[in-house]
Design a protein around this motif. Structure first.
Motif, PDB file in Angstrom:
ATOM      1  N   ASP A   1      -7.648   7.120  11.972  1.00 24.03           N
ATOM      2  CA  ASP A   1      -7.921   6.497  10.670  1.00 24.03           C
ATOM      3  C   ASP A   1      -9.349   6.765  10.212  1.00 24.03           C
ATOM      4  O   ASP A   1      -9.614   6.899   9.008  1.00 24.03           O
ATOM      5  CB  ASP A   1      -7.665   4.988  10.732  1.00 24.03           C
ATOM      6  N   THR A   2     -10.294   6.833  11.163  1.00 29.05           N
ATOM      7  CA  THR A   2     -11.669   7.185  10.803  1.00 29.05           C
ATOM      8  C   THR A   2     -11.730   8.615  10.270  1.00 29.05           C
ATOM      9  O   THR A   2     -12.433   8.904   9.292  1.00 29.05           O
ATOM     10  CB  THR A   2     -12.598   7.037  12.018  1.00 29.05           C
ATOM     11  N   LEU A   3     -10.995   9.511  10.909  1.00 30.14           N
ATOM     12  CA  LEU A   3     -10.974  10.904  10.445  1.00 30.14           C
ATOM     13  C   LEU A   3     -10.355  11.009   9.052  1.00 30.14           C
ATOM     14  O   LEU A   3     -10.819  11.797   8.220  1.00 30.14           O
ATOM     15  CB  LEU A   3     -10.195  11.767  11.436  1.00 30.14           C
ATOM     16  N   ALA A   4      -9.316  10.222   8.788  1.00 31.06           N
ATOM     17  CA  ALA A   4      -8.722  10.225   7.448  1.00 31.06           C
ATOM     18  C   ALA A   4      -9.719   9.705   6.423  1.00 31.06           C
ATOM     19  O   ALA A   4      -9.817  10.233   5.299  1.00 31.06           O
ATOM     20  CB  ALA A   4      -7.456   9.373   7.441  1.00 31.06           C
TER      21      ALA A   4
ATOM     22  N   THR B   1       0.826  -1.204   0.000  1.00 33.17           N
ATOM     23  CA  THR B   1       0.000   0.000   0.000  1.00 33.17           C
ATOM     24  C   THR B   1       0.864   1.259   0.000  1.00 33.17           C
ATOM     25  O   THR B   1       0.537   2.254  -0.674  1.00 33.17           O
ATOM     26  CB  THR B   1      -0.925   0.005   1.228  1.00 33.17           C
ATOM     27  N   GLY B   2       1.961   1.216   0.761  1.00 36.27           N
ATOM     28  CA  GLY B   2       2.868   2.357   0.770  1.00 36.27           C
ATOM     29  C   GLY B   2       3.430   2.651  -0.607  1.00 36.27           C
ATOM     30  O   GLY B   2       3.558   3.824  -1.006  1.00 36.27           O
TER      31      GLY B   2
ATOM     32  N   ALA C   1      -3.478  -4.570  -4.429  1.00 40.16           N
ATOM     33  CA  ALA C   1      -3.217  -4.583  -2.990  1.00 40.16           C
ATOM     34  C   ALA C   1      -4.521  -4.741  -2.205  1.00 40.16           C
ATOM     35  O   ALA C   1      -4.582  -5.490  -1.219  1.00 40.16           O
ATOM     36  CB  ALA C   1      -2.502  -3.296  -2.575  1.00 40.16           C
ATOM     37  N   TYR C   2      -5.565  -4.054  -2.641  1.00 39.04           N
ATOM     38  CA  TYR C   2      -6.854  -4.130  -1.942  1.00 39.04           C
ATOM     39  C   TYR C   2      -7.446  -5.537  -2.047  1.00 39.04           C
ATOM     40  O   TYR C   2      -7.965  -6.083  -1.061  1.00 39.04           O
ATOM     41  CB  TYR C   2      -7.800  -3.092  -2.528  1.00 39.04           C
TER      42      TYR C   2
ATOM     43  N   THR D   1      -6.278  -3.484   5.612  1.00 41.57           N
ATOM     44  CA  THR D   1      -7.098  -3.515   4.401  1.00 41.57           C
ATOM     45  C   THR D   1      -7.883  -2.216   4.254  1.00 41.57           C
ATOM     46  O   THR D   1      -8.020  -1.675   3.151  1.00 41.57           O
ATOM     47  CB  THR D   1      -8.067  -4.711   4.438  1.00 41.57           C
ATOM     48  N   LEU D   2      -8.399  -1.708   5.363  1.00 48.55           N
ATOM     49  CA  LEU D   2      -9.148  -0.456   5.313  1.00 48.55           C
ATOM     50  C   LEU D   2      -8.257   0.693   4.837  1.00 48.55           C
ATOM     51  O   LEU D   2      -8.683   1.535   4.045  1.00 48.55           O
ATOM     52  CB  LEU D   2      -9.731  -0.141   6.696  1.00 48.55           C
ATOM     53  N   ARG D   3      -7.018   0.728   5.312  1.00 57.51           N
ATOM     54  CA  ARG D   3      -6.104   1.780   4.856  1.00 57.51           C
ATOM     55  C   ARG D   3      -5.834   1.649   3.358  1.00 57.51           C
ATOM     56  O   ARG D   3      -5.759   2.647   2.634  1.00 57.51           O
ATOM     57  CB  ARG D   3      -4.791   1.689   5.629  1.00 57.51           C
TER      58      ARG D   3
END
Length: 843
Positions: free
Chosen positions: A656-659, A578-579, A600-601, A615-617
Motif C-alpha cells: 500500500d505504501t508503494l501504491a 471506496t470500491g 467516502a474519505y 481510510t488511507l486507501r
C-alpha cells in the motif's frame, strides 16, 4: 479513565490539562523524600527507571506507589501526565492509543490501536500540543520490548520495573524496603489510633520493613482492632508453620505470614470476599473490570454464581478486599486490581486442581464480559479491558467454545483496529495451543489459520500468505467440507493470493464460485455475501471490466445502506464505498468519482480516523480521482499526506505504501516536478518486485510510469526500452487488449514520435486507439487521449485531412465529457501529446 482529575483533597497546585489512568494516590504514602528528589533530578535526563534493590526483586517495595506519588507531587510541572501498564507489550500500545483523543487525535475506538499509538508518539515527539509531558510505564519487564514505544521528545519518561537490566539502559533509582523510621511513620499514619511507636517498631522488625506487608498489617489492625502483641504472636506462629512446612522461599516469609493473617481474618468476616480474591488471582495484574463479575454464567461454581446474583453481597465483598488492602479499588473507573505478589501468594496456597478450576472460571467470566461483535467500534473499550488478562489467565489453553470464540473475536478486534502485530502474536500463541490440544483439522484451528493468513496478507507478505493459504484451504476442504463458511473464507483468501501473483482471471473464477456458494447458504443481507461481491467487483476492475464492477458495487452499496449495517462494520462499508468510487473513476466519470470519494474519505476520517488502513486507501483513490479531474492542487495535497502516513504506519516496502508512492510520483510529474517524480518512481519500481515478484502486472505497469518520466526528462531512447519491456511483460500476463497493456502501448508510441519514428508511432497509436474504443468506449478519457495523440501522429506523417476529421470528432467528445477547460483537453487543443499513467488498485 480519560481526563479524570486527581482528588481535590491532594491538590496544592495546578492540575495538568490532561491527567489520565494514574491510579489513586495512597493517602498513607510515607517518606521516600530523598528518592523522590533524586527521581525528579534524574528526569532532567528525560528517561528514568525505578528498580528494586537487588535483594527485593519480587515486588512489594513500593515501586508503583512511588511513581504514583511522583505524579501527584510534581503534577504542577506538567501539562500532561499519563499512566501506561507495561508488563505486556500489547498493553503498552493500547494505553498509548488511549491518549490519542485527549491530544486531539482520532481515538483508538475509531482509528485502531496501532494507528492511534503511532499518532500519539508522533505528537509527543513534536511537542504538539504539549512539551511538558510525563509518561509513566509501570512494571516494564524487558527493555527491548519498549524500544519502539518509549516516546522521544521534550517530555519525561518514568519507568518502574523489577528488572535490574534497566540500570544499564537508562538512569536508574534503586528502591529498597522502608527505613525503620519510615515504617514507624507509615504504621502510625495508617493506624491513627491504637498503635504506639514502640509497637510499630516491633511490627516493622517482624515484617522486614516491607511496604506491602506493612500495608496488610495496618489494614488488618484498622479493620479488626487486633492488638499488636496478638498480631505478632499470630505472625510468629504462621511464620514458624510456613518454615516447618518447607514453603517456597521465593516470597519473603514475613509477607507470606502477614498475608495469611489478613486472609484468615477476611475469611472470618466474609468468606465470599476470600472466594472473590481467589478468582482475582487468576486474572492478570492489570485492573479487572468490575462488570466481569456481573453475570452468573453456566459453568461457574455454585458459590460464585450465588454471589454474582446478590449485588449487595458482591458489593460488600469487593469493598472488603479494598478495606483489607488485598486489592486496590478504582471507584470512578470501576476496576479491581490485585498486586501480583498477592496474586502469587493466593495461588500458592491452593492445590493445583483448584488452580485449573478457578482459571477456567476466569476464562468464562472474561468470555461473558466481552461482546460478540468485535467489528462494532462501540464494543472496542470492552475488548481493550479484556486484552491484558488473556495471556496471564492462560486463556489459550482453554477449549470451551465460548472462550475459543472470545479468542477469535479478540483477533478480529485487533485486526479491525489495525493492530496487526498484536493480532499476529496472539494468533500464533493460540495456534500452538489449539493445534496441540484439538488437532490441526479442528474447526477452531482452521478458522484461526484463516485469520493468520489474512493478517499475513495485510502485512504485505504475499508469498508467505500464498504458502499458508494453500495449506489452510486444503485442510479446510478436507476437514470442514467444500461449503463451510470457513472453507469459503479460505477460498476467498486463495483468490487474493492469485491476484497478488498476477493471475487475475483465475482469481475472478474463484471469487464468482465463492459468491455463488455464499448466496446459497446465507440471506441476501449477510456481510459474507457483500464482501464476496466486493471481491468479484475488484476482479472485474482488474480485468478492465469497469462497467460490471460499477454495477455490482452500486447494488451492494445500496443494500448496505438500506439495511443500516454500515454502523456495525464501518471498515467493510468504507471498503465497498471506496470500491464504488474507484469503479466510477476507472469507467471515466471523474467528477462523479470525486464526489463519491470526498464523501467516502470524510466518512473514513470520522469513523475510522485518518490513519486507518481503509481510510488511507480511500484517500489515495480520492487523490487519483482529483488528478484525473484536473484538480491538481487538491490531488497533490492528499497524495503527499497519504504517502507520509503510509510510510509512518507500514514502512516503505509495504504494497500500500508503494501504491501511495506511485500516486505521488504521478501527481508530481503532472505538476512539472519531474526530478522529484523520477527519483520516487525509480525507487518504487525497484521495490515492487520484492512484494509481488518480477512478472506481476503492477511491476510492468509502474515501469511504464517510469518510462514517461525518462522521456520527459530527456532520455527517450531509455524510455522506449523501458516501455517495450513493460509492454512485453503485460502482454504475456494479460494480453494486448487489457487497459494496462494499452496504456503502456500508448506511451511507447509517444516515445517513437519523440525519436522521429513517425510512421511506427502512428501505426502503434492508431491500433491502440482502435483497441481502446472497443474496450472502454469512444468517450472514455483514455480513449480520447489516444485519439489526441493519433491526431498529432497523422499530422506528423502528412495525413492532414484525416487529422482534421479526427480532431473535430475528438474536440466534440471532450466538450461533451471532460469539457474544454480540462487540462487534457487543453493539451489536445494545443496539439501536444498526452501521457497515460497507471495507479495500482489494492489486491
Amino acid at each position: 479513565m480519560t481526563n479524570v482529575q486527581p482528588d481535590s483533597s491532594f491538590a496544592t497546585d495546578r492540575v495538568p490539562q490532561i491527567w489520565g489512568k494514574v491510579p489513586p494516590r495512597n493517602k498513607n504514602f510515607t517518606g521516600r523524600t530523598d528518592l523522590l528528589e533524586r527521581l525528579r533530578g534524574g528526569l532532567d535526563n528525560r528517561v528514568t527507571a525505578v528498580v528494586p534493590h537487588a535483594l527485593h526483586g519480587l515486588g512489594g517495595v513500593g515501586k508503583t506507589q512511588m511513581a504514583v506519588e511522583y505524579a501527584y507531587r510534581y503534577r504542577s510541572a506538567y501539562d500532561l501526565v499519563w499512566w501506561i501498564p507495561a508488563d505486556q507489550p500489547v498493553l503498552v500500545r493500547s494505553s498509548l492509543a488511549s491518549l490519542a483523543q485527549p491530544l486531539g487525535l482520532p481515538s483508538a475506538a475509531v482509528s485502531g490501536v496501532e494507528d492511534a499509538a503511532n499518532a500519539v508518539l508522533d505528537a509527543l515527539r513534536r511537542g504538539e500540543p504539549y512539551t511538558n509531558w510525563l509518561l509513566i510505564f509501570d512494571n516494564a519487564d524487558e527493555p527491548e520490548e519498549l524500544t519502539e514505544t518509549l516516546p522521544q521528545g521534550p517530555g519525561h519518561v518514568l519507568i518502574t520495573s523489577r528488572n535490574h537490566r534497566w540500570a544499564g539502559v537508562v538512569d536508574a533509582v534503586p528502591i529498597d524496603v522502608f527505613t525503620r523510621e519510615e515504617s514507624i511513620e507509615f504504621l502510625t499514619r495508617r493506624v491513627p489510633r491504637g498503635i504506639t511507636d514502640e509497637n510499630a517498631d516491633k511490627l516493622a522488625e517482624e515484617l522486614g520493613d516491607l511496604p506491602l506487608a506493612l500495608e496488610q498489617a495496618g489494614a488488618l489492625h484498622a479493620e479488626t482492632g487486633i492488638e499488636v502483641e496478638e498480631y505478632l504472636r499470630l505472625l510468629g506462629e504462621h511464620t514458624s508453620q510456613l518454615l516447618s512446612q518447607g514453603k517456597p522461599t521465593e516470597y519473603p516469609a514475613s509477607m507470606t505470614a502477614a498475608w495469611a493473617l489478613s486472609v484468615s481474618s477476611l475469611n472470618e468476616k466474609l468468606p465470599e470476599a476470600l472466594d472473590l480474591l481467589r478468582y482475582c488471582a487468576f486474572f492478570g495484574p492489570e485492573p479487572i473490570p468490575r462488570d466481569a463479575f456481573s453475570k452468573a454464567l453456566p459453568g461457574l461454581s455454585p458459590q460464585l454464581s450465588k454471589l454474582l446474583k446478590d449485588p449487595i453481597r458482591l458489593g460488600r465483598a469487593i469493598g472488603e478486599l479494598g478495606r483489607f488492602a488485598l486489592a486496590r479499588l478504582d471507584i470512578p473507573a470501576r476496576t479491581i486490581q490485585v498486586h501480583r505478589l498477592i496474586q502469587a501468594l493466593v495461588r500458592d496456597e491452593m492445590p493445583e486442581a483448584e488452580h485449573e478450576r478457578l482459571r477456567h472460571e476466569v476464562h468464562l467470566l472474561l468470555a461473558g464480559y466481552t461482546p460478540e461483535t468485535p467489528t462494532d467500534s462501540s464494543n472496542w473499550p470492552r475488548f481493550l479491558n479484556t486484552l491484558g488478562h488473556l495471556e496471564p489467565a492462560g486463556i489459550a489453553q482453554c477449549s470451551d467454545p465460548s472462550v475459543r470464540r472470545l479468542c477469535l473475536n479478540m483477533i478480529t478486534y485487533l485486526y479491525s483496529t489495525g493492530d496487526y502485530s498484536s493480532a499476529q502474536s496472539f494468533t500464533e500463541s493460540f495456534l500452538e495451543e489449539w493445534a496441540a490440544s484439538s488437532g490441526a483439522d479442528h474447526e477452531d484451528v482452521v478458522q484461526l489459520r484463516v485469520e493468520q493468513c489474512n493478517l499475513v496478507r495485510e502485512l504485505g507478505n504475499y508469498g508467505e500468505a500464498a504458502r499458508l493459504g494453500a495449506q489452510t484451504l486444503a485442510v479446510a476442504e478436507k476437514a470442514l467440507g467444500l461449503d463451510h463458511d470457513t472453507t469459503l473464507r479460505a477460498l476467498r483468501g486463495r483468490a487474493t493470493d492469485l491476484r497478488a501473483s498476477g493471475d487475475f482471471q483465475q482469481a475472478h473464477q474463484i471469487d464468482e464460485d465463492v459468491l455463488r456458494r455464499f448466496e446459497s447458504q446465507f440471506p441476501d443481507d449477510d456481510l459474507n455475501i457483500w464482501r464476496a461481491k466486493n471481491s468479484v467487483a475488484l476482479d472485474h476492475g482488474l480485468k478492465s471490466e469497469y462497467a460490471n464492477a460499477r454495477l455490482l458495487l452500486e447494488q451492494v452499496y445500496l443494500e448496505v445502506l438500506e439495511t443500516g449495517k454500515a454502523a456495525g462494520d464501518p471498515a467493510s462499508y468504507l471498503n465497498i464505498y471506496t470500491g464504488l468510487a474507484r469503479a466510477v473513476r476507472l469507467g471515466g466519470d471523474f467528477s462523479e468519482a470525486c464526489d463519491l470519494g470526498e464523501d467516502a474519505y470524510a466518512f473514513g476520517i470520522e469513523e475510522l480516523s485518518p490513519d486507518h488502513p481503509w481510510t488511507l486507501r480511500t484517500g489515495k483513490d480520492l487523490s487519483i480521482a482529483r488528478r484525473r479531474a484536473g484538480d491538481y492542487e487538491r490531488a497533490q495535497e492528499i497524495a503527499e499526506d497519504i504517502h507520509q502516513r503510509y510510510v509512518r504506519a507500514f514502512g516503505i516496502d509495504h504494497p500500500d505504501t508503494l501504491a501511495a508512492a506511485t500516486c505521488l510520483a504521478n501527481i508530481r510529474r503532472t505538476t512539472g516536478m519531474f526530478e522529484e517524480a523520477l527519483k520516487l518512481a525509480e525507487d518504487t519500481v525497484r521495490r515492487y518486485p520484492r512484494v509481488y515478484g518480477a512478472d506481476h502486472p503492477y511491476n510492468h505497469a509502474c515501469a511504464g510510469n517510469l518510462a514517461i518520466l525518462q522521456r520527459v526528462t530527456g532520455d527517450p531512447e531509455v524510455a522506449r526500452k523501458t516501455d517495450e519491456a513493460a509492454l512485453a511483460g503485460l502482454e504475456a500476463k494479460l494480453g494486448r487488449d487489457h487497459h494496462y497493456s494499452l496504456t503502456v502501448a500508448l506511451n511507447l508510441a509517444s516515445d517513437l514520435a519523440v525519436l522521429g519514428e513517425n510512421e511506427s508511432a502512428y501505426r502503434l497509436c492508431s491500433g491502440t486507439l482502435r483497441r481502446f474504443r472497443a474496450l472502454l468506449g469512444d468517450d472514455h478519457p483514455v480513449t480520447l487521449s489516444a485519439a489526441a495523440n493519433a491526431v498529432a501522429d497523422l499530422r506528423a506523417v502528412g495525413r492532414d485531412e484525416e487529422a482534421e476529421a479526427l480532431f473535430a470528432d475528438t474536440e466534440q467528445r471532450y466538450r461533451r465529457t471532460l469539457n474544454l477547460e480540462h487540462p487534457d483537453a487543453k493539451v489536445f487543443l494545443e496539439g501536444r501529446r498526452l501521457d497515460a499513467d497507471f495507479d495500482p488498485p489494492p489486491i
